[in-house]
Design a protein around this motif. Structure first.
Motif, PDB file in Angstrom:
ATOM      1  N   PHE A 128       0.827  -1.202   0.000  1.00 12.82           N
ATOM      2  CA  PHE A 128       0.000   0.000   0.000  1.00 12.82           C
ATOM      3  C   PHE A 128       0.866   1.259   0.000  1.00 12.82           C
ATOM      4  N   ARG A 129       1.963   1.243   0.751  1.00 14.47           N
ATOM      5  CA  ARG A 129       2.854   2.406   0.771  1.00 14.47           C
ATOM      6  C   ARG A 129       3.405   2.688  -0.622  1.00 14.47           C
ATOM      7  N   ARG A 130       3.832   1.625  -1.317  1.00 10.27           N
ATOM      8  CA  ARG A 130       4.370   1.815  -2.671  1.00 10.27           C
ATOM      9  C   ARG A 130       3.291   2.290  -3.633  1.00 10.27           C
ATOM     10  N   ALA A 131       2.101   1.683  -3.567  1.00  5.83           N
ATOM     11  CA  ALA A 131       1.012   2.052  -4.468  1.00  5.83           C
ATOM     12  C   ALA A 131       0.523   3.465  -4.192  1.00  5.83           C
ATOM     13  N   PHE A 132       0.387   3.812  -2.918  1.00  2.00           N
ATOM     14  CA  PHE A 132      -0.128   5.135  -2.561  1.00  2.00           C
ATOM     15  C   PHE A 132       0.871   6.229  -2.958  1.00  2.00           C
ATOM     16  N   SER A 133       2.155   5.966  -2.813  1.00  6.08           N
ATOM     17  CA  SER A 133       3.156   6.953  -3.227  1.00  6.08           C
ATOM     18  C   SER A 133       3.149   7.113  -4.747  1.00  6.08           C
ATOM     19  N   ALA A 134       2.984   6.000  -5.491  1.00  6.63           N
ATOM     20  CA  ALA A 134       2.907   6.084  -6.953  1.00  6.63           C
ATOM     21  C   ALA A 134       1.677   6.864  -7.389  1.00  6.63           C
ATOM     22  N   SER A 267      -6.349   8.926 -19.274  1.00  6.13           N
ATOM     23  CA  SER A 267      -5.250   8.939 -18.310  1.00  6.13           C
ATOM     24  C   SER A 267      -5.621   8.138 -17.068  1.00  6.13           C
ATOM     25  N   THR A 268      -6.913   8.047 -16.765  1.00  7.90           N
ATOM     26  CA  THR A 268      -7.334   7.267 -15.606  1.00  7.90           C
ATOM     27  C   THR A 268      -7.026   5.784 -15.814  1.00  7.90           C
ATOM     28  N   THR A 269      -7.203   5.301 -17.051  1.00 13.26           N
ATOM     29  CA  THR A 269      -6.844   3.912 -17.350  1.00 13.26           C
ATOM     30  C   THR A 269      -5.336   3.719 -17.245  1.00 13.26           C
ATOM     31  N   THR A 270      -4.574   4.684 -17.752  1.00 12.04           N
ATOM     32  CA  THR A 270      -3.119   4.596 -17.725  1.00 12.04           C
ATOM     33  C   THR A 270      -2.613   4.496 -16.294  1.00 12.04           C
ATOM     34  N   THR A 271      -3.096   5.372 -15.431  1.00 13.32           N
ATOM     35  CA  THR A 271      -2.641   5.337 -14.045  1.00 13.32           C
ATOM     36  C   THR A 271      -3.168   4.104 -13.319  1.00 13.32           C
ATOM     37  N   SER A 272      -4.333   3.624 -13.728  1.00 13.51           N
ATOM     38  CA  SER A 272      -4.872   2.401 -13.127  1.00 13.51           C
ATOM     39  C   SER A 272      -4.021   1.184 -13.494  1.00 13.51           C
ATOM     40  N   LEU A 273      -3.324   1.255 -14.626  1.00 13.38           N
ATOM     41  CA  LEU A 273      -2.425   0.172 -15.024  1.00 13.38           C
ATOM     42  C   LEU A 273      -1.121   0.203 -14.229  1.00 13.38           C
ATOM     43  N   ILE A 274      -0.581   1.401 -14.009  1.00 18.42           N
ATOM     44  CA  ILE A 274       0.762   1.517 -13.439  1.00 18.42           C
ATOM     45  C   ILE A 274       0.774   1.405 -11.921  1.00 18.42           C
ATOM     46  N   GLY A 279       2.714  -0.961  -6.774  1.00 17.85           N
ATOM     47  CA  GLY A 279       2.416  -1.553  -5.474  1.00 17.85           C
ATOM     48  C   GLY A 279       3.050  -2.918  -5.302  1.00 17.85           C
ATOM     49  N   SER A 280       3.056  -3.702  -6.363  1.00 19.97           N
ATOM     50  CA  SER A 280       3.627  -5.055  -6.281  1.00 19.97           C
ATOM     51  C   SER A 280       5.143  -5.055  -6.417  1.00 19.97           C
ATOM     52  N   GLY A 281       5.732  -3.882  -6.658  1.00 15.72           N
ATOM     53  CA  GLY A 281       7.186  -3.782  -6.713  1.00 15.72           C
ATOM     54  C   GLY A 281       7.786  -3.955  -8.089  1.00 15.72           C
ATOM     55  N   VAL A 282       6.967  -4.082  -9.125  1.00 11.55           N
ATOM     56  CA  VAL A 282       7.495  -4.232 -10.487  1.00 11.55           C
ATOM     57  C   VAL A 282       8.226  -2.967 -10.916  1.00 11.55           C
ATOM     58  N   PHE A 283       7.661  -1.796 -10.589  1.00 10.60           N
ATOM     59  CA  PHE A 283       8.290  -0.524 -10.906  1.00 10.60           C
ATOM     60  C   PHE A 283       8.485   0.293  -9.642  1.00 10.60           C
ATOM     61  N   SER A 284       9.570   1.059  -9.619  1.00 13.88           N
ATOM     62  CA  SER A 284       9.835   1.949  -8.487  1.00 13.88           C
ATOM     63  C   SER A 284       9.138   3.281  -8.702  1.00 13.88           C
TER      64      SER A 284
END
Length: 386
Positions: A128-134, A267-274, A279-284
């Motif tokens: 959640f910390r990673r996802a919320f920061s992204a 853009s909402t779909t784009t951010t929903s993808l990333i 959150g899962s750690g695939v991207f920083s």
């Protein structure tokens, strides 16, 4: 074996036919989007005559105009829809000086979606910390962009001046190349006549008001359906682009964010993808940051497309406000991301927000309700005192 060999080509043919039908439907929906934008402009002209500026006098304060953009986009969850409506309103007489803060507000309002998506990871503290920061790096960048560029616009009008100049070049070039033939007006006339006829039986200004409402309703429906169909057609390709390009550096990440957003028209779909991948750690967060900035650029394509629906004397100002949306995002990136002392500020803001949210989940509700709803409404109240 024979059964399999005959079944596979048939399946492929059906899939290809379905894909072609989907693209034809997208083309029809884009046509209806253009017609709806034109209908809003015509409706405002019919309802207000030459008094459009007086109609929007309530938003003469740029803070109120900004908040209208934030709230409208937060409620509708689509900056593409809101900016398309603004294009139609400008064509109908909404002053550019009022429309510019509205467009800036739409940029803030659209970042709510990624924040809501991050809540899917709320049960796992670190995820959640990673996802919320992204997600909130999007909020932080857009809020900082408005905090810097709105005062600059009020003082020096860089966006209004540059967009007016570019729109003049583009409209002039189009007029010359078409040799006076108004192609878009001819193309959109059948749909425009149907929409006008549906409301023309109402008396006086009410026909114009009804046409505005029909246009807004049609834009809401069309943008939603275009996004839904394009997600079905393109999300697989978008994910491939995302996985292959985001981690290759800021320029590649920004370009992929722009391309994915253009492909899915949202853009909402784009951010929903990333956000889930972050959150899962695939991207920083460092990799997500430029990608999300690219989505800000990609989402401007809808307003630019909508501006092509406007013809005649209003074409210049309609294209101008669409260009404002593009120039605002480009200038924000130039000022914030390219300047080293500002680049990390949205990242630090997002990381601080994420740490607070990880420690206390009630902070999340307070943040969403406060930033996107309570604070804007409070600002409207305060601005009325001055």
């Amino acid at each position: 074996m024979n059964l399999e060999s005959t079944a596979v080509p048939g399946t492929a043919d059906n899939s290809a036919q379905s894909s072609w039908l989907s693209w034809l439907l997208v083309a029809f929906l884009i046509y209806m989007l253009l017609a709806a934008v034109g209908a809003i402009g015509d409706g405002f002209k019919a309802a207000t005559g030459s008094n459009a500026k007086e109609l929007f006098a309530f938003a003469s304060n740029p803070v109120i105009a900004l908040i209208i953009g934030v709230l409208a986009t937060a409620l509708i969850q689509s900056s593409s829809t809101v900016t398309s409506i603004i294009v139609g309103m400008v064509a109908g007489g909404l002053p550019i000086a009022i429309a510019i803060p509205m467009v800036m507000g739409a940029n803030i309002g659209t970042s709510l979606t990624s924040t809501l998506v991050s809540l899917g990871h709320i049960r796992n503290g670190e995820e959640f910390r990673r996802a919320f920061s992204a997600a909130t790096v999007h909020d932080s960048f857009n809020i900082l962009a408005v905090a810097i560029l709105l005062p600059l616009e009020l003082l020096f009008r860089p966006l209004a001046t540059a967009s007016e100049y570019l729109a003049g070049l583009l409209v002039s070039d189009a007029s010359v190349s078409m040799s006076g033939m108004n192609f878009m007006k001819t193309l959109l006339a059948p749909a425009g006549n149907v929409l006008s006829g549906a409301t023309g039986w109402l008396p006086g200004i009410w026909s114009g008001v009804a046409l505005i409402l029909v246009g807004i309703g049609l834009i809401l429906l069309v943008v939603t359906q275009i996004g839904r169909i394009l997600r079905t057609l393109m999300v697989g390709r978008a994910m491939n682009i995302l996985r292959s390009a985001v981690g290759r550096g800021p320029a590649s990440g920004m370009a992929s964010g722009t391309l994915v957003t253009v492909l899915v028209q949202s853009s909402t779909t784009t951010t929903s993808l990333i956000v889930p991948l972050a959150g899962s750690g695939v991207f920083s967060l460092k990799q997500v940051y430029p990608f999300i900035l690219g989505s800000n650029i990609g989402t401007t394509i809808t307003a630019l497309l909508a501006a092509t629906a406007i013809t005649g004397a209003s074409a210049l100002v309609a294209l101008q406000i669409a260009l404002v949306h593009l120039l605002f995002n480009l200038l924000a990136i130039a000022l914030i991301y390219l300047l080293p002392f500002l680049r990390q500020l949205p990242v630090r803001m997002a990381e601080t927000l994420a740490h607070q949210a990880q420690r206390n989940k009630g902070y999340v509700l307070a943040y969403i309700g406060g930033v996107f709803f309570a604070l804007p409404l409070a600002m409207v109240g305060v601005s009325q005192l001055f």
